[in-house]
Every structure is written in C-alpha cells, then in structure tokens.
Design an enzyme around this catalytic site. Structure first.
Site, PDB file in Angstrom:
ATOM      1  N   THR A 140       9.094 -18.342 -16.768  1.00 56.45           N
ATOM      2  CA  THR A 140       9.173 -17.574 -17.938  1.00 56.45           C
ATOM      3  C   THR A 140       8.708 -16.209 -17.395  1.00 56.45           C
ATOM      4  O   THR A 140       7.415 -16.185 -16.785  1.00 56.45           O
ATOM      5  CB  THR A 140       8.413 -18.056 -19.151  1.00 56.45           C
ATOM      6  OG1 THR A 140       9.024 -19.267 -19.543  1.00 56.45           O
ATOM      7  CG2 THR A 140       8.525 -17.037 -20.237  1.00 56.45           C
TER       8      THR A 140
ATOM      9  N   GLY B  92       2.030  -4.784  -8.263  1.00 60.91           N
ATOM     10  CA  GLY B  92       1.666  -4.013  -9.515  1.00 60.91           C
ATOM     11  C   GLY B  92       0.285  -3.356  -9.372  1.00 60.91           C
ATOM     12  O   GLY B  92       0.145  -1.913  -9.826  1.00 60.91           O
ATOM     13  N   HIS B  93      -0.798  -4.100  -9.092  1.00 61.27           N
ATOM     14  CA  HIS B  93      -2.049  -3.555  -9.256  1.00 61.27           C
ATOM     15  C   HIS B  93      -2.551  -2.430  -8.271  1.00 61.27           C
ATOM     16  O   HIS B  93      -3.610  -1.793  -8.431  1.00 61.27           O
ATOM     17  CB  HIS B  93      -3.159  -4.536  -9.494  1.00 61.27           C
ATOM     18  CG  HIS B  93      -3.352  -5.251  -7.990  1.00 61.27           C
ATOM     19  ND1 HIS B  93      -4.524  -4.796  -7.504  1.00 61.27           N
ATOM     20  CD2 HIS B  93      -2.895  -5.911  -7.410  1.00 61.27           C
ATOM     21  CE1 HIS B  93      -4.578  -5.612  -6.313  1.00 61.27           C
ATOM     22  NE2 HIS B  93      -3.603  -6.317  -6.416  1.00 61.27           N
TER      23      HIS B  93
ATOM     24  N   GLN C 273       0.725  -1.185  -0.090  1.00 60.91           N
ATOM     25  CA  GLN C 273      -0.057  -0.076   0.011  1.00 60.91           C
ATOM     26  C   GLN C 273       0.993   1.474  -0.073  1.00 60.91           C
ATOM     27  O   GLN C 273       0.402   2.423  -0.411  1.00 60.91           O
ATOM     28  CB  GLN C 273      -0.869  -0.080   1.175  1.00 60.91           C
ATOM     29  CG  GLN C 273      -1.802  -0.998   1.381  1.00 60.91           C
ATOM     30  CD  GLN C 273      -3.148  -1.064   0.225  1.00 60.91           C
ATOM     31  OE1 GLN C 273      -3.198   0.061  -0.513  1.00 60.91           O
ATOM     32  NE2 GLN C 273      -3.717  -2.094  -0.093  1.00 60.91           N
TER      33      GLN C 273
ATOM     34  N   CYS D 283     -19.416  -8.836   6.671  1.00 59.67           N
ATOM     35  CA  CYS D 283     -20.249  -9.376   5.687  1.00 59.67           C
ATOM     36  C   CYS D 283     -20.001  -9.346   4.161  1.00 59.67           C
ATOM     37  O   CYS D 283     -20.311  -9.865   3.172  1.00 59.67           O
ATOM     38  CB  CYS D 283     -21.758  -8.693   5.603  1.00 59.67           C
ATOM     39  SG  CYS D 283     -22.694  -9.589   6.941  1.00 59.67           S
TER      40      CYS D 283
END
Lengths: 402, 294
Positions: A237, A200-201, A179, A325
């Site tokens: 790879t 990365g995301h 983060q 939830c």
C-alpha cells in the site's frame, strides 16, 4: 543560542509546506488509493499529481517511470537485483569504491552469491578513470551503478557520459542520485540513464519515502511482489502522505534549484575560505571544481573528527565527520581512504553540508567557532607542539600497535 | 551519536593532566593511527619509592579516547608502579561510569600505554599482544580477531560454540550472519576437506595408504616443508619459524613483513595446505605472538 544545522547530506528538515500538504493524508484523506470509492479516488489523484512533480524534477519522459518505494537503499537494491534477475546469464556488476553502503554492502553480499564485482578506483581528488571503466564494459556485465554525487565530498561523477558508454555496449546503467537530486539539474529523457535512485529526506521531504526511476522498456524484476501498486513494480500500500510530501518537495526543489547553485554555493564557498583562512594544516577533500554546491569536506590534520563534532555540538553547530569513531567501525571513511588521504587527515575530516535554510550569519558564526575548537584539540595531540605540528610528525610520534 | 556518560563528556570537555610532562622518566606511546586512536602517556616516577608523582597524556583520538586518557592519569597518580599495573581497562571504564561497547578499546588503549610507559621507565622491552578487528557482537563488545582466534584455537564449528567460548552472538543474535561468515572463513578449507576429500579413494589402484610417520619423521617433514616455504616469504621480507607441535596443531611465529600483514591469514592458509599435503593428514597452522627476546 539558535542551533546551526550544517549536516544536510545526512538529512534535511521537512519544508513547512511539505508538512502542511501531508497533514490531511493522516486525517480526512486516509483512503486507500486502490479503493473505488471517493475516499480512495481522491488519494489516487493526489498520488498522480505527486508522480508528475517527481517526473518534472527528474525530466523523465513519462510519469509511469516513477516508482515510489521506501528509501534510497530500497531503490538501489531494487535496481541492482532487478538487473541481475532480468539477465541471469550476466553475473558482473560494475560500481565504484566510493559508493554509499547501500550499494557497497549489497555488492559484498552479491560476491558471496557468485557475482563478480568491479569497483572503479578514484584518484586523490575522488575522480574516476574512464579508461579503466571502458576496459571493463563487456557482455558479462549485468549493470553499472555509479553515484551521481558523493555524499561525503560532494564530488560529481560524469554519470551521463558513463551511461552513454554503458548503453553503447548494451549494459543497463543505474545511478544513486540521492545527493544530487534537487542540487544538480537533471533531465533524464536526454540521457541514457536507465535507473535512478532518490531519497525524499535529502530534499526536505520526510524520511521513509524514496523513488526508483525506471526508464520505459528497461527489463525490470520487482523486489517486492504482491498487489498491483506502482503497476506491479513495487507491491505494498502506498505511503500516500509521504508521496504527497515528496511531490511538494520536488516542486520546491525545482523552484530553488537556481538558489542552490548561487546563494547556497556562495555560502559554502565563504565558509570554506573562512575556515581555511584561519586554520593551518587544513585542506578540502574531493574535486573542488566539480562538486555539489552545498558540500565541503575539510580535513583538519592531527586531530580526530569526533572530538571536533562534540565541541561544535556544544556550541549548537551540527556537522558530520569522516572519522571512524562516529560510525562504529575502526577504519576511517572508505571514501577518504579510497582517495588515499593520510590517516592523520582522514580521521580529522569534517563535512559541512548546507541547505537553502542556512544564512550568511550562521556561516560567520561557524567560521568563528571552528578555529578555537581545532586549537583546543591540537593542544592535546601528540603530533602538535605550540601552534604548529612537530617537525616530521609521523616520525616524532609512532605508537606501538600489534 | 554515542550515548556517553556525563563523566565521559566531562572528562572530554575538561581533560585532566593533558600536554607534555617536564621531567618525565617513563613514556608509553600506544594506539593505531589507522584506527584513529593513539596516545602518549608520560610518567614522572619517584625512583626511591616508585610512586607516580605525576602523569600526563597527549591523545589523538575521539571523545572517549581523550576521556579514557584523562581518567587513566587521574587513577594512577599517587600509585606505585606495581599498584598502577594492576589497573585494568575495566577500571578505567568504570571510573567513567562505563563506555559504549564500540568504545571499550579506548580503555584498553589506556592500559596498554600504561604498561608501555612502565616498561620504558624500568628499561624493559615491551611488546603488546593486543589486536582488534571489526566489532561483531555489540551486546558483549567482541571483535573479529577475538572470534577468529578462538574459533581457530578451539576448532569451533557452530554459532553456539562461539557464543559459549566468547559470548559473541549470545545476546540479540543480530550478528549471527557475520559469525557464520567467520566460521566459514576460518574453517572453509577444513570443511571442504572433510566433506569432499581431495585425495580420491585408493582402493582401485591398490596402492597403500600413506605410511604412518613416526613422531621424529613427522617433525622432520614439517621442518623440511617449512624450509621449502621460507624462501618465498623471505622474498617478501617476511619469515616463518616453527615453535611447537601439539597433535594436529602446528604453532608458528610469523616475523618481519608477515607479522601484522593483512595477508597473514592467507599466508597461514597456504602453509597449512602445504603441510597437510606433505603429511597426508589434516593439520592446523596457528600463529603465536612474536616471542619477547631477552
């Protein structure tokens, strides 16, 4: 209505420049970087460039300290398992109660494998007690792993200081900085941090790409063995398109670091003040003086978070909750519980996490949308009457439960 | 997010019969704030006919909890109390065109609140026997408590047996590691004793085996052992009472602070070990729900 995305700690949109840079690697640049021919060597060059971009964002001394892998979870697991394998006589792991499940679930499993795990507690604002930490450092500890920034509250841990303390006792230090990277200035060569995870995301690169930074001369044992990729430290790879995308995203993150800490921070502060100014019985979780610039975790008392999210989603607003939830477990967020936030507030906690794509107009729209949503749910709540909570709500409503 | 049916979404966005009910003569509060779902169900019952003239709810909970509460009030309005009590949690889920397995407890909560509200109207005391834990099997919506209780009550030893008794693990099989953990947690001590008895073979010293007890002696010894343990529990504001002895199963009632305590399993384990030692045989100590006292 244009949807408003304020869940950037969950994941971020790929930057268009990232996507553009990646596209050729799905088509003409399909080579395997390991190949000797021109198809491979061009890809190899692109990977090297990306490695340099990641190195630069992290302030690493060498580009060979960057090991690409598949995600933050893999990076975390690699770091901890490597430290345990490299020092088999040490069986203790120190971490914190508020880590991401990538660390906590692994540690829970390690306990079954006869490791000792110390989880550092936090106070009501999510802060660690460094005296407790110091008292646990000894030569049985294989690794310390503490997150740089908490995903739910944005609270920052003093990881540089903690790394110094571990280092002084000869203990390797890992930080899950998933983060923090791109939002907090990081200069690893000036720290004693031995390993760092990034994903990365979380910084506008695609999903499925992560990095483990491994400081030169850190005793290391790979998670995956096989080919010589990543100098034998992570076989398989290379995901060349995503690595290239991550490189571009790291370059952009460096460019926008200032903006994150000025413009985005101002938007976050405006959002927070706007909501707290118009909704009663609401408060901010975590250490508001020392946290990520993009995150606010707001507890709305006496309502439950999923209902809030569903009603916000109806208006095109995306955020996330600390409630049970949405996760499938019954307990509310372990982070909020560790901070001893009462159940009636923990279940009603909503996290807004912004990015450089959010606008001032969006912030105003959210500020306008939240109060009626909370009011609607409070009207249904057994703790609420009219426009205020019942006097002594926990006594007025005490449901039976086995 | 959850794959809610249109009906669930509709009842969440436009809940029926929400808010306090004037003139309510039966109220049931049920749920767990810890788990984030709790509701108050209010009934206005016609004393002549026992027909539910009106029903309203207030719910602290997620989307499906609110939708289940709304559905429940719609289902029971106009029914007599006896008819309403025949409404099952599955009826509530069906009314909403189904609930995700993780959310079935919302419908259970509705049913329990109904029972509590009816008991309140009738002036009866009501004690629920429902408890739930972490969801283990997502295919069949089976939780830890259900699996643990079944493993204990039936001395189950394998994943296959657990699947046969509870259905848990009988679907995608992704939860088998967790079921194994439960089997080990429940049986651990027993496994260890069977494989490696802690009492060494006595042949060499020539001392006889522990003499077999008569039934009377055995019961007395169980009682005496529990009497020894009770002061320890009472110090923690808890207590244990012997309820029934059935072969090697010894049923006890935990009360006071022991009841519902997170350490209940550890407490029972301790009692079981002590009893096994004094009796010289392997016994199982099983909790039973507190008795409803007249």
């Amino acid at each position: 209505m244009q949807p408003i995305y304020m869940d950037n700690n969950a994941t971020t949109a790929c930057d268009p420049a990232v996507v553009a840079a990646m596209l050729p690697y799905f088509t003409e640049q399909f080579g395997n970087a390991s190949s000797i021919h021109s198809f491979g060597s061009r890809v190899g060059k692109a990977l090297k460039e990306a490695r340099g971009q990641v190195q630069s964002l992290l302030g690493a001394a060498h580009d060979s300290e960057i090991v690409f892998n598949s995600c933050g979870t893999e990076a975390d697991a690699t770091a901890i398992l490597s430290a345990l394998k490299a020092n088999p006589e040490r069986r203790t792991v120190i971490t914190t109660t508020v880590e991401h499940p990538a660390i906590l679930s692994l540690c829970q499993w390690l306990e079954k494998e006869d490791c000792v795990v110390h989880r550092l507690r936090v106070d009501g604002k999510g802060r660690l007690d460094l005296d407790e930490y110091a008292s646990l450092l000894n030569d049985r500890v294989a690794i310390v792993s503490a997150m740089w920034a908490n995903n739910e509250t944005g609270t920052l841990f003093p990881v540089e200081e903690m790394a110094e303390m571990a280092h002084a006792q000869g203990i390797p230090f890992h930080t899950d900085a998933v983060q923090a990277v791109g939002k907090v200035a990081i200069d690893l060569k000036k720290t004693k941090i031995d390993m760092l995870s990034l994903s990365g995301h979380k910084l506008h690169a695609p999903k499925g790409i992560g990095v483990l930074y491994v400081r030169r001369n850190t005793r290391f044992r790979p998670l995956l063995r096989g080919g010589h990729q990543e100098r034998g430290r992570r076989a398989g790879t290379e995901n060349s398109a995503s690595i290239v995308g991550l490189g571009v995203a790291c370059g952009l993150a460096q460019q926008y670091m200032r903006e994150e800490n000025t413009t985005v921070k101002r938007l976050r502060d405006r959002l927070e003040r706007g909501i707290l100014g118009s909704v009663r019985n609401a408060f901010v979780n975590g250490d508001t003086l020392y946290r990520l610039p993009n995150t606010t975790s707001i507890a709305f008392e006496y309502v439950e978070g999923e209902g809030i999210l569903l009603l916000l989603n109806q208006q095109g607003i995306a955020a996330s909750s600390g409630s049970a939830c949405t996760s499938g477990s019954l307990e509310p967020s372990h982070v909020l519980r560790a901070m001893a936030i009462p159940y009636t507030a923990a279940h009603g906690t909503i996290r807004f996490s912004l990015s450089r794509y959010n606008t001032a107009q969006e912030v105003e729209q959210v500020i306008a949308a939240v109060p009626p949503v909370i009011a609607k749910l409070r009207k249904l709540s057994p703790y609420w009457s009219g426009d205020a909570p019942l006097a002594r709500p926990e006594e007025a409503f005490r449901p039976d439960y086995a | 997010m959850w794959d809610y049916s249109d009906k669930v979404r509709e009842h969440f966005f436009n809940p029926r019969n929400s808010g306090p009910l004037d003139g309510a003569n039966g109220t049931g509060d049920f749920g767990s704030i810890k788990c984030g779902d709790a509701l108050r169900l209010m009934l206005r019952v016609n004393p002549e006919t026992e027909v539910i003239d009106d029903a309203r709810f207030q719910t602290f909970g997620c989307g499906s909890a609110i939708a289940s509460s709304s559905a429940l009030t719609e289902i029971i309005k106009g029914k007599t109390l006896d008819e309403a009590l025949r409404v099952s949690n599955q009826d509530i889920a069906d009314y909403l065109d189904g609930l995700p397995p993780e959310k079935m407890h919302c419908s259970v909560m509705g049913r329990e609140a109904l029972q509590a509200a009816v008991a309140d109207y009738r002036g009866e005391s009501w004690k629920d026997d429902h408890e739930e834990g972490e969801l283990i099997c997502k295919c069949f919506a089976i939780d830890t408590v259900m699996i643990e209780d079944t493993v204990r009550a039936n001395s189950l030893r394998t994943i296959e047996e657990v699947a046969n008794y509870t259905k848990a693990g009988g679907g995608c099989s992704a939860c088998h590691e967790k079921i194994e953990d439960i089997l080990i947690a429940v049986n651990g001590r027993l496994y260890a004793r069977e494989v490696k008895p802690t009492r060494a073979p006595v042949a060499s010293s020539g001392t006889p085996d522990m003499p077999k007890l008569t039934n009377y002696q055995r019961i007395r010894r169980i009682e005496e052992t529990l009497e020894e343990i009770r002061p320890l529990l009472q110090r923690e504001h808890g207590d244990v009472t012997l309820v029934e002895i059935d072969g090697r199963n010894i049923y006890v009632e935990l009360s006071g602070a022991c009841q519902g305590c997170a350490m209940q399993a550890a407490t029972l384990g301790g009692v079981q070990q002590k009893l096994s030692e004094t009796l010289g045989e392997l016994v199982q100590v099983l909790p039973i729900a507190p008795l409803v006292r007249a």
